[in-house]
Design a protein around this motif. Structure first.
Motif, PDB file in Angstrom:
ATOM      1  N   LYS A   1       7.094  -2.864  -6.425  1.00  8.16           N
ATOM      2  CA  LYS A   1       7.841  -2.042  -5.470  1.00  8.16           C
ATOM      3  C   LYS A   1       7.026  -0.832  -5.033  1.00  8.16           C
ATOM      4  CE  LYS A   1      12.506  -0.293  -4.632  1.00  8.16           C
ATOM      5  NZ  LYS A   1      13.883  -0.175  -5.181  1.00  8.16           N
ATOM      6  N   LEU A   2       6.200  -0.306  -5.932  1.00  7.40           N
ATOM      7  CA  LEU A   2       5.295   0.793  -5.580  1.00  7.40           C
ATOM      8  C   LEU A   2       4.210   0.334  -4.614  1.00  7.40           C
ATOM      9  CD1 LEU A   2       4.794   2.377  -9.126  1.00  7.40           C
ATOM     10  CD2 LEU A   2       6.333   3.168  -7.326  1.00  7.40           C
ATOM     11  N   LEU A   3       3.955  -0.972  -4.576  1.00  6.27           N
ATOM     12  CA  LEU A   3       2.901  -1.527  -3.719  1.00  6.27           C
ATOM     13  C   LEU A   3       3.447  -2.072  -2.405  1.00  6.27           C
ATOM     14  CD1 LEU A   3       0.924  -3.369  -6.521  1.00  6.27           C
ATOM     15  CD2 LEU A   3       0.181  -1.335  -5.286  1.00  6.27           C
ATOM     16  N   GLY A   4       4.722  -1.836  -2.127  1.00  7.94           N
ATOM     17  CA  GLY A   4       5.273  -2.255  -0.839  1.00  7.94           C
ATOM     18  C   GLY A   4       6.452  -3.189  -0.924  1.00  7.94           C
TER      19      GLY A   4
ATOM     20  N   LEU B   1     -14.989 -10.656  -1.369  1.00  4.55           N
ATOM     21  CA  LEU B   1     -15.273  -9.335  -0.814  1.00  4.55           C
ATOM     22  C   LEU B   1     -14.099  -8.411  -1.091  1.00  4.55           C
ATOM     23  CD1 LEU B   1     -16.664 -10.405   2.691  1.00  4.55           C
ATOM     24  CD2 LEU B   1     -18.023  -9.661   0.726  1.00  4.55           C
ATOM     25  N   ALA B   2     -14.403  -7.179  -1.504  1.00  2.88           N
ATOM     26  CA  ALA B   2     -13.367  -6.174  -1.713  1.00  2.88           C
ATOM     27  C   ALA B   2     -13.483  -5.014  -0.734  1.00  2.88           C
ATOM     28  CB  ALA B   2     -13.429  -5.649  -3.145  1.00  2.88           C
ATOM     29  N   ASP B   3     -14.623  -4.880  -0.060  1.00  2.00           N
ATOM     30  CA  ASP B   3     -14.831  -3.814   0.924  1.00  2.00           C
ATOM     31  C   ASP B   3     -14.250  -4.262   2.261  1.00  2.00           C
ATOM     32  OD1 ASP B   3     -15.762  -2.014   2.822  1.00  2.00           O
ATOM     33  OD2 ASP B   3     -17.757  -1.865   1.946  1.00  2.00           O
ATOM     34  N   PRO B   4     -13.251  -3.559   2.803  1.00  2.00           N
ATOM     35  CA  PRO B   4     -12.652  -4.003   4.065  1.00  2.00           C
ATOM     36  C   PRO B   4     -13.640  -4.053   5.224  1.00  2.00           C
ATOM     37  CG  PRO B   4     -11.861  -1.815   3.443  1.00  2.00           C
ATOM     38  CD  PRO B   4     -12.585  -2.360   2.260  1.00  2.00           C
TER      39      PRO B   4
ATOM     40  N   GLY C   1     -10.172  -9.773  -4.738  1.00  2.00           N
ATOM     41  CA  GLY C   1      -9.948  -8.982  -5.943  1.00  2.00           C
ATOM     42  C   GLY C   1     -11.077  -9.265  -6.916  1.00  2.00           C
ATOM     43  N   ALA C   2     -11.283  -8.460  -7.926  1.00  2.00           N
ATOM     44  CA  ALA C   2     -10.564  -7.212  -8.138  1.00  2.00           C
ATOM     45  C   ALA C   2     -11.325  -6.088  -7.438  1.00  2.00           C
ATOM     46  CB  ALA C   2     -10.463  -6.932  -9.628  1.00  2.00           C
ATOM     47  N   GLY C   3     -10.594  -5.340  -6.631  1.00  2.00           N
ATOM     48  CA  GLY C   3     -11.207  -4.275  -5.863  1.00  2.00           C
ATOM     49  C   GLY C   3     -11.060  -2.941  -6.556  1.00  2.00           C
ATOM     50  N   PRO C   4     -11.247  -1.858  -5.802  1.00  2.00           N
ATOM     51  CA  PRO C   4     -11.174  -0.524  -6.407  1.00  2.00           C
ATOM     52  C   PRO C   4      -9.803  -0.189  -6.977  1.00  2.00           C
ATOM     53  CG  PRO C   4     -12.225  -0.448  -4.245  1.00  2.00           C
ATOM     54  CD  PRO C   4     -11.637  -1.814  -4.394  1.00  2.00           C
ATOM     55  N   SER C   5      -8.733  -0.727  -6.392  1.00  2.00           N
ATOM     56  CA  SER C   5      -7.401  -0.383  -6.869  1.00  2.00           C
ATOM     57  C   SER C   5      -6.413  -1.481  -6.514  1.00  2.00           C
ATOM     58  CB  SER C   5      -6.934   0.940  -6.254  1.00  2.00           C
ATOM     59  OG  SER C   5      -6.618   0.754  -4.886  1.00  2.00           O
ATOM     60  N   MET C   6      -5.231  -1.401  -7.090  1.00  2.00           N
ATOM     61  CA  MET C   6      -4.170  -2.346  -6.766  1.00  2.00           C
ATOM     62  C   MET C   6      -3.764  -2.206  -5.304  1.00  2.00           C
ATOM     63  SD  MET C   6      -2.087  -1.654 -10.291  1.00  2.00           S
ATOM     64  CE  MET C   6      -0.744  -2.819 -10.054  1.00  2.00           C
ATOM     65  N   ALA C   7      -3.660  -0.962  -4.835  1.00  2.00           N
ATOM     66  CA  ALA C   7      -3.258  -0.729  -3.443  1.00  2.00           C
ATOM     67  C   ALA C   7      -4.304  -1.253  -2.467  1.00  2.00           C
ATOM     68  CB  ALA C   7      -3.005   0.758  -3.211  1.00  2.00           C
ATOM     69  N   SER C   8      -5.585  -1.132  -2.818  1.00  2.00           N
ATOM     70  CA  SER C   8      -6.633  -1.620  -1.912  1.00  2.00           C
ATOM     71  C   SER C   8      -6.592  -3.138  -1.810  1.00  2.00           C
ATOM     72  CB  SER C   8      -8.016  -1.147  -2.369  1.00  2.00           C
ATOM     73  OG  SER C   8      -8.399  -1.755  -3.592  1.00  2.00           O
ATOM     74  N   PHE C   9      -6.235  -3.812  -2.913  1.00  2.00           N
ATOM     75  CA  PHE C   9      -6.088  -5.262  -2.842  1.00  2.00           C
ATOM     76  C   PHE C   9      -5.001  -5.645  -1.849  1.00  2.00           C
ATOM     77  CE2 PHE C   9      -3.608  -8.967  -4.131  1.00  2.00           C
ATOM     78  CZ  PHE C   9      -4.559  -9.960  -4.034  1.00  2.00           C
ATOM     79  N   VAL C  10      -3.844  -5.004  -1.957  1.00  2.00           N
ATOM     80  CA  VAL C  10      -2.744  -5.326  -1.046  1.00  2.00           C
ATOM     81  C   VAL C  10      -3.145  -5.010   0.392  1.00  2.00           C
ATOM     82  CG1 VAL C  10      -0.335  -4.832  -0.460  1.00  2.00           C
ATOM     83  CG2 VAL C  10      -1.034  -4.981  -2.857  1.00  2.00           C
ATOM     84  N   SER C  11      -3.824  -3.885   0.601  1.00  2.00           N
ATOM     85  CA  SER C  11      -4.303  -3.529   1.934  1.00  2.00           C
ATOM     86  C   SER C  11      -5.253  -4.590   2.483  1.00  2.00           C
ATOM     87  CB  SER C  11      -4.992  -2.167   1.875  1.00  2.00           C
ATOM     88  OG  SER C  11      -5.542  -1.826   3.126  1.00  2.00           O
ATOM     89  N   ASN C  12      -6.168  -5.063   1.629  1.00  2.00           N
ATOM     90  CA  ASN C  12      -7.099  -6.111   2.057  1.00  2.00           C
ATOM     91  C   ASN C  12      -6.369  -7.404   2.401  1.00  2.00           C
ATOM     92  OD1 ASN C  12      -9.281  -4.436   1.736  1.00  2.00           O
ATOM     93  ND2 ASN C  12      -9.953  -5.322  -0.205  1.00  2.00           N
TER      94      ASN C  12
END
Length: 237
Positions: free
Chosen positions: A16-19, A138-141, A159-170
């Protein structure tokens, strides 16, 4: 850990914190390292016994990968293979004969990172030559956008990228290009796997088999193991 602290304070599951919850269960696969055909049969038998629908396998240049993938088909033609050499082939030309032989077997779902990820032209040509998905990890957008523009892949391991939120963003970035994704890992323990699971749960297009693998540990360091049912990890609250 901070997401867990905030979630406990709010009374919210981390997804829920991730959207919000996009999927209650997340597709996962079986996993193995480099194998010959004999050992791959044993791996495939374990995957079938566990009701998994796919196996991710590692490889390097010179490994008997065609025979290993054929061994999977012998055990169960419906069991899919995600083939990941971690860029160990020299270049596109070196990998192409292997790619065509694997594609002809008919059970390869994805070919991931077979050669240098900077060779976007080589990856674009590989996509033209095979029916299986071609993936880049790739984890860099910014790198993902370059790959999308170059038509270098049809799916992403992001994954795994810099953060949980960055994964969802990607994941949303890939979704805008109409591309499914999965969450990779470093064959981690249960705490990290739980974070991956909640990240995947918040991403509607995370529909390829993710690497949530702590079930293979003797002890995954969490009190209540992640439940895996018919190749899906069930998202906890």
């Amino acid at each position: 850990a901070f997401y867990d602290i905030v979630g406990k304070a709010m009374g919210w599951p981390v997804y829920k914190l991730l959207g919000g919850l996009a999927q209650r269960k997340v597709l996962v696969g079986y996993w193995c390292g480099r194998k010959n055909a004999t050992d791959m049969r044993r791996v495939a038998q374990r995957a079938v016994a566990g009701k998994f629908t796919s196996i991710k396998m590692k490889a390097k240049l010179g490994d008997p990968v065609v025979k290993a993938v054929e061994a999977v088909r012998e055990i169960n033609p419906a069991l899919k293979v995600i083939f990941d050499p971690n860029t160990r082939y020299n270049d596109y030309a070196t990998f192409l004969p292997v790619a065509k032989a694997l594609d002809a077997i008919g059970n390869v779902l994805v070919m991931e990172d077979p050669f240098d990820k900077r060779d976007l032209a080589g990856y674009r040509e590989l996509r033209r030559q095979v029916k299986a998905h071609v993936a880049l990890h790739l984890a860099d957008p910014r790198a993902m956008i370059q790959a999308i523009r170059a038509e270098a892949c049809s799916v992403f391991n992001t994954g795994a990228g810099p953060s949980m939120a960055s994964f969802v963003s990607n994941c949303y970035l890939a979704a805008a290009a109409g591309m499914p994704v999965w969450h990779g890992s470093s064959h981690d323990m249960g705490i990290a796997d739980a974070s991956y699971l909640h990240s995947c749960a918040a991403a509607p297009n995370c529909t390829l088999p993710s690497d949530i693998l702590s079930y293979q540990r003797v002890d995954d360091l969490i009190v209540q193991p992640i439940e895996i049912r018919d190749s899906y990890a069930i998202v906890s609250d």
